[in-house]
Design a protein around this motif. Structure first.
Motif, PDB file in Angstrom:
ATOM      1  N   CYS A  19       0.848  -1.203   0.000  1.00  0.00           N
ATOM      2  CA  CYS A  19       0.000   0.000   0.000  1.00  0.00           C
ATOM      3  C   CYS A  19       0.881   1.249   0.000  1.00  0.00           C
ATOM      4  CB  CYS A  19      -0.913   0.008   1.227  1.00  0.00           C
ATOM      5  SG  CYS A  19      -1.920   1.499   1.331  1.00  0.00           S
ATOM      6  N   CYS A  22      -2.101   5.934  -1.615  1.00  0.00           N
ATOM      7  CA  CYS A  22      -2.521   6.896  -2.644  1.00  0.00           C
ATOM      8  C   CYS A  22      -3.972   7.336  -2.463  1.00  0.00           C
ATOM      9  CB  CYS A  22      -2.332   6.282  -4.030  1.00  0.00           C
ATOM     10  SG  CYS A  22      -3.360   4.813  -4.287  1.00  0.00           S
ATOM     11  N   CYS A  25      -8.495   4.032  -3.620  1.00  0.00           N
ATOM     12  CA  CYS A  25      -9.532   3.060  -3.267  1.00  0.00           C
ATOM     13  C   CYS A  25     -10.669   3.687  -2.454  1.00  0.00           C
ATOM     14  CB  CYS A  25      -8.905   1.934  -2.454  1.00  0.00           C
ATOM     15  SG  CYS A  25      -8.005   2.551  -1.012  1.00  0.00           S
ATOM     16  N   CYS A  79      -7.564  -0.815  -6.407  1.00  0.00           N
ATOM     17  CA  CYS A  79      -6.173  -0.510  -6.065  1.00  0.00           C
ATOM     18  C   CYS A  79      -5.220  -0.745  -7.235  1.00  0.00           C
ATOM     19  CB  CYS A  79      -5.735  -1.372  -4.881  1.00  0.00           C
ATOM     20  SG  CYS A  79      -3.999  -1.153  -4.475  1.00  0.00           S
TER      21      CYS A  79
HETATM   22  S1  SF4 Z   1      -5.510   2.203  -3.661  1.00  0.00           S
HETATM   23 FE1  SF4 Z   1      -5.817   2.081  -1.430  1.00  0.00          FE
HETATM   24  S2  SF4 Z   1      -4.957   0.089  -0.868  1.00  0.00           S
HETATM   25 FE2  SF4 Z   1      -4.183   0.567  -2.906  1.00  0.00          FE
HETATM   26  S3  SF4 Z   1      -2.213   1.555  -2.579  1.00  0.00           S
HETATM   27 FE3  SF4 Z   1      -3.728   3.207  -2.726  1.00  0.00          FE
HETATM   28  S4  SF4 Z   1      -4.389   3.574  -0.582  1.00  0.00           S
HETATM   29 FE4  SF4 Z   1      -3.305   1.597  -0.609  1.00  0.00          FE
END
Ligand code: SF4
Ligand code: SF4
Length: 428
Positions: A19, A22, A25, A79
């Motif tokens: 993770c 970012c 999600c 993700c």
């Molecule tokens: S989308 Fe969500 S689970 Fe995936 S890397 Fe980004 S914050 Fe982490």
């Protein structure tokens, strides 16, 4: 006897490190969309798992945020970094279970449900018969009419009670049903534990549809509960013996496919390789088992479907089951099957792949949040005005039926296999 290395069922650093925080999600997450709270988002939950892995205590606050997660895995689909969130949340729950102690009554109730009831056809038959008496005697209707349940704050919970459907499907276990016409495949059908009581007619419909499509259908003797509810509740140690029993009962039956019509079960059945990865005796058998596992819609969409169906004049929308769409990455197959039923007018609802709030037994344990999520789902369903809400998982069917009752709607809730069965039945 199983030979395995004992490993800790807790989130592994290698999985947590994927993770990159970012936040892509966040909007896919039903609990974050309802509450707008970072700690109830996938990123926030992963952050808390990291804290615990670095020595922070497992306290009530952590437990509540983890409990409130639906384990719907929509975040996994969203993700871009390949975070296997389903694996993380199951491990986080297992760690909570192993490192904290529930009160006495909680331990007794959970022990009975997970270690006795779900794997015992005899106990499930007794429970199902009691439920049937409650429903068939009119007592359920009378209780609902008194509004006592509303006064006690139990109306939503009671509304989720599954129907008992005698004769239960346990009586079919061990039987073989011949293909209609030329035999093209030999398949095993997983009957399911609760499904054998509350979705016995769906199982029978599944057998009929498979037979219509050239399958010899075996309901293997010796099969048991798949262990999905155990895994989702943080009890992988209780799920492992069940996985071994199913492998022993089914793997060497000479099957072209092992089929489940319950997406929640299928998702766990396809993860037996992971569940038994440290069991040296079973890990390879588990991988062979997984290679044969198919959701019923996946299997049927992958063969040449018997087109001998009668038109069904109805508007149908489809609610993705999370464990099919996000757990098994199957979205096209059920829609493809619906498109092959003559007469069906398919209407895609907005956000069909967002959880309906069912999530195994989540709606029973977290009823308030489950109902909020269900209300959002029903609002999206109203937009496309279907006659039928189709889905591919018994748990979702119960939740959506509760949604239809809450909104005073008239839609029928049906499994995709039931629609196919109806189309085939009308053509004979
Ligand atoms: S989308 Fe969500 S689970 Fe995936 S890397 Fe980004 S914050 Fe982490
Ligand atoms: S599994 Fe579902 S509820 Fe849980 S964090 Fe991911 S998207 Fe949110």
């Amino acid at each position: 006897m199983a030979v395995f290395t004992v490993v800790s069922d807790s989130p592994q650093t290698v999985d947590l490190d994927r993770c990159v925080h970012c936040g892509l999600c966040l909007q896919a997450c039903p609990t974050y969309r309802q509450l707008g709270v970072e700690m109830d988002s996938p990123r926030g939950r992963i952050y808390q798992m990291v804290q615990v892995s670095e020595g922070a205590p497992i306290n009530d606050e952590y437990r509540e945020h983890i409990d409130l997660c639906l384990a719907c895995r929509a975040c996994e689909t969203a993700c871009p970094s390949g975070v296997e969130y389903g694996r993380l949340i199951e491990a986080a729950r297992a760690e909570i279970e192993s490192k904290t102690k529930r009160n006495w009554s909680g331990r007794v109730v959970r022990g009975f449900i997970f270690n006795r009831l779900l794997s015992s056809p005899a106990l499930l038959t007794i429970a199902g018969s009691g439920l049937w008496l409650y429903q068939a005697s009119g007592l359920q209707r009378a209780v609902r009419a008194t509004h006592v349940l509303s006064l006690l704050g139990l109306a939503d919970l009671e509304g989720l009670t599954p129907r008992a459907e005698p004769p239960f499907f346990f009586g079919q276990i061990g039987k073989t049903f011949p293909a209609q016409g030329e035999r093209r495949y030999r398949v095993a059908l997983l009957a399911g534990c609760i499904s054998s009581v509350s979705f016995a007619r769906l199982n029978e419909a599944t057998v009929r549809v498979l037979r219509r499509n050239g399958c010899e259908v075996v309901i293997p003797a010796g099969q048991t509960c798949c262990g999905a509810l155990h895994v989702h509740s943080g009890l992988p140690e209780s799920a492992r013996p069940l996985a071994r029993r199913n492998i022993d009962a089914i793997l060497d039956g000479g099957f072209d496919a092992i089929i489940s019509n319950a997406a929640g079960c299928g998702s766990t059945l396809k993860e037996y390789g992971h569940l038994l990865e440290h069991d040296h005796l079973y890990v390879h058998k588990a991988k062979r088992f997984v290679a044969l596992m198919k959701d019923a819609t996946e299997f049927l969409a992958g063969i040449e479907l018997n087109p001998d169906m009668h038109p069904l004049k109805m508007r149908v929308t489809y609610q993705d089951s999370c464990h099919l769409a996000h757990g098994q990455k199957i979205k096209k197959a059920p829609r493809q099957l619906l498109a092959q039923i003559p007469g069906v007018e398919f209407r895609e609802m907005p956000m069909a792949d967002v959880c309906c709030g069912s999530a195994g037994i989540y709606n029973v344990l977290q009823t308030e949040m489950a109902m909020q999520i269900l209300d959002s789902k029903m609002a999206n369903i109203q937009l496309v005005q279907p006659d039928v809400i189709a889905t591919a998982n018994p748990g979702c069917m119960l939740q959506l039926e509760a949604g239809v009752r809450r909104t005073g709607g008239k839609q029928k809730v049906m499994h995709v296999l039931e629609l196919l069965d109806e189309a085939y039945a009308a053509s004979s």
